[in-house]
Motif scaffolding. Structure first.
Motif, mmCIF file in Angstrom:
data_model
loop_
_atom_site.group_PDB
_atom_site.id
_atom_site.type_symbol
_atom_site.label_atom_id
_atom_site.label_comp_id
_atom_site.label_asym_id
_atom_site.label_seq_id
_atom_site.Cartn_x
_atom_site.Cartn_y
_atom_site.Cartn_z
ATOM 1 N N TYR A 70 0.837 -1.199 0.000
ATOM 2 C CA TYR A 70 0.000 0.000 0.000
ATOM 3 C C TYR A 70 0.872 1.249 0.000
ATOM 4 O O TYR A 70 1.798 1.376 0.772
ATOM 5 N N ARG A 71 0.533 2.173 -0.875
ATOM 6 C CA ARG A 71 1.202 3.465 -0.917
ATOM 7 C C ARG A 71 0.230 4.509 -0.381
ATOM 8 O O ARG A 71 -0.949 4.218 -0.184
ATOM 9 N N SER A 72 0.672 5.716 -0.157
ATOM 10 C CA SER A 72 -0.251 6.759 0.271
ATOM 11 C C SER A 72 -1.014 7.272 -0.947
ATOM 12 O O SER A 72 -0.546 7.181 -2.077
ATOM 13 N N GLY A 73 -2.216 7.810 -0.718
ATOM 14 C CA GLY A 73 -2.947 8.443 -1.791
ATOM 15 C C GLY A 73 -4.206 7.756 -2.275
ATOM 16 O O GLY A 73 -4.849 8.241 -3.193
ATOM 17 N N TYR A 74 -4.606 6.603 -1.683
ATOM 18 C CA TYR A 74 -5.868 5.992 -2.094
ATOM 19 C C TYR A 74 -7.006 6.819 -1.495
ATOM 20 O O TYR A 74 -7.098 6.967 -0.283
ATOM 21 N N PRO A 75 -7.896 7.361 -2.327
ATOM 22 C CA PRO A 75 -8.958 8.226 -1.805
ATOM 23 C C PRO A 75 -10.104 7.428 -1.179
ATOM 24 O O PRO A 75 -10.274 6.232 -1.447
ATOM 25 N N VAL A 76 -10.888 8.107 -0.344
ATOM 26 C CA VAL A 76 -12.091 7.512 0.232
ATOM 27 C C VAL A 76 -12.968 7.005 -0.906
ATOM 28 O O VAL A 76 -13.152 7.679 -1.922
ATOM 29 N N GLY A 77 -13.475 5.790 -0.748
ATOM 30 C CA GLY A 77 -14.327 5.177 -1.766
ATOM 31 C C GLY A 77 -13.591 4.232 -2.694
ATOM 32 O O GLY A 77 -14.217 3.464 -3.412
ATOM 33 N N SER A 78 -12.251 4.275 -2.692
ATOM 34 C CA SER A 78 -11.507 3.363 -3.570
ATOM 35 C C SER A 78 -11.240 2.047 -2.849
ATOM 36 O O SER A 78 -11.159 1.996 -1.628
ATOM 37 N N ARG A 79 -11.140 0.982 -3.627
ATOM 38 C CA ARG A 79 -10.841 -0.335 -3.057
ATOM 39 C C ARG A 79 -9.325 -0.513 -3.008
ATOM 40 O O ARG A 79 -8.628 -0.253 -3.982
ATOM 41 N N LEU A 80 -8.852 -0.976 -1.851
ATOM 42 C CA LEU A 80 -7.416 -1.220 -1.694
ATOM 43 C C LEU A 80 -6.995 -2.417 -2.549
ATOM 44 O O LEU A 80 -7.785 -3.337 -2.769
ATOM 45 N N PRO A 81 -5.752 -2.423 -3.034
ATOM 46 C CA PRO A 81 -5.274 -3.560 -3.818
ATOM 47 C C PRO A 81 -5.320 -4.855 -3.004
ATOM 48 O O PRO A 81 -5.187 -4.841 -1.777
ATOM 49 N N ALA A 82 -5.505 -5.960 -3.686
ATOM 50 C CA ALA A 82 -5.541 -7.274 -3.040
ATOM 51 C C ALA A 82 -4.207 -7.560 -2.365
ATOM 52 O O ALA A 82 -3.171 -7.031 -2.755
ATOM 53 N N GLY A 83 -4.253 -8.405 -1.359
ATOM 54 C CA GLY A 83 -3.028 -8.837 -0.700
ATOM 55 C C GLY A 83 -2.806 -8.223 0.660
ATOM 56 O O GLY A 83 -1.849 -8.563 1.334
ATOM 57 N N GLY A 84 -3.679 -7.343 1.101
ATOM 58 C CA GLY A 84 -3.528 -6.738 2.418
ATOM 59 C C GLY A 84 -4.144 -7.595 3.506
ATOM 60 O O GLY A 84 -4.846 -8.568 3.247
ATOM 61 N N SER A 85 -3.862 -7.217 4.741
ATOM 62 C CA SER A 85 -4.455 -7.863 5.911
ATOM 63 C C SER A 85 -5.166 -6.798 6.721
ATOM 64 O O SER A 85 -4.927 -5.611 6.544
ATOM 65 N N LYS A 86 -6.022 -7.230 7.639
ATOM 66 C CA LYS A 86 -6.764 -6.266 8.433
ATOM 67 C C LYS A 86 -6.829 -6.712 9.882
ATOM 68 O O LYS A 86 -6.646 -7.883 10.198
ATOM 69 N N PHE A 87 -7.078 -5.737 10.762
ATOM 70 C CA PHE A 87 -7.389 -6.019 12.151
ATOM 71 C C PHE A 87 -8.405 -4.988 12.610
ATOM 72 O O PHE A 87 -8.566 -3.937 11.988
ATOM 73 N N ALA A 88 -9.132 -5.296 13.676
ATOM 74 C CA ALA A 88 -10.162 -4.396 14.186
ATOM 75 C C ALA A 88 -9.529 -3.055 14.556
ATOM 76 O O ALA A 88 -8.436 -3.011 15.129
ATOM 77 N N TYR A 89 -10.213 -1.980 14.216
ATOM 78 C CA TYR A 89 -9.655 -0.647 14.447
ATOM 79 C C TYR A 89 -9.369 -0.379 15.920
ATOM 80 O O TYR A 89 -8.515 0.426 16.254
ATOM 81 N N ASN A 90 -10.055 -1.081 16.830
ATOM 82 C CA ASN A 90 -9.859 -0.856 18.259
ATOM 83 C C ASN A 90 -9.017 -1.942 18.927
ATOM 84 O O ASN A 90 -9.010 -2.052 20.145
ATOM 85 N N ASP A 91 -8.288 -2.723 18.155
ATOM 86 C CA ASP A 91 -7.408 -3.768 18.688
ATOM 87 C C ASP A 91 -6.081 -3.138 19.103
ATOM 88 O O ASP A 91 -5.187 -2.944 18.290
ATOM 89 N N LYS A 92 -5.975 -2.804 20.381
ATOM 90 C CA LYS A 92 -4.793 -2.091 20.893
ATOM 91 C C LYS A 92 -3.506 -2.882 20.695
ATOM 92 O O LYS A 92 -2.474 -2.321 20.358
#
Length: 133
Positions: A70-92
């Motif tokens: 991921y690079r900077s600059g993806y605007p709100v509403g765009s889909r991130l490129p495949a291959g990323g991972s996620k975690f809950a926004y409140n997972d300290k």
């Protein structure tokens, strides 16, 4: 002739081992890009991932997505490129493991350099999202 063959084989093995070691060292420290997005990887306003904000944050449907791609600059509403991972926004714990603040807002497109320990230890962020917090 057999000693020459052994010498070449030994040299090849040493070069191959050195190449693997160099690749392993490069994977230990990576730059990661971070975005606030929904479960499908569509970028949303970073306020949805702000658990310190009095406007309630985003509830359970928003995540912090990250990837070394991921690079900077993806605007709100765009889909991130495949291959990323996620975690809950409140997972300290997951936030801290990536060198992010343990709470509060993280700007979309934030890039953290020298992120350590990407390997198999990233599952704690995914499993803790089932707690329903």
């Amino acid at each position: 002739m057999s000693s020459r063959s052994v010498s070449l084989t030994s040299t090849f093995l040493l070069l191959a081992a050195g190449g693997v070691a160099a690749c392993d060292n490069g994977d230990e420290y990576q730059d990661e890009g971070f975005y606030c997005a929904d479960a499908n990887g569509v970028v949303v306003d970073e306020d949805y991932c702000d658990d310190d904000d009095n406007n309630g944050g985003g509830g359970g449907g928003f995540f912090i997505w990250h990837s070394s791609g991921y690079r900077s600059g993806y605007p709100v509403g765009s889909r991130l490129p495949a291959g990323g991972s996620k975690f809950a926004y409140n997972d300290k714990a997951a936030r801290s493991s990536f060198g992010l603040p343990s709470s509060g807002r993280i700007s979309n497109g934030t890039v953290k350099t020298s992120v350590v320990g990407k390997g198999g230890s990233g599952t704690s962020g995914k499993s803790s999202s089932r707690s329903g917090g």
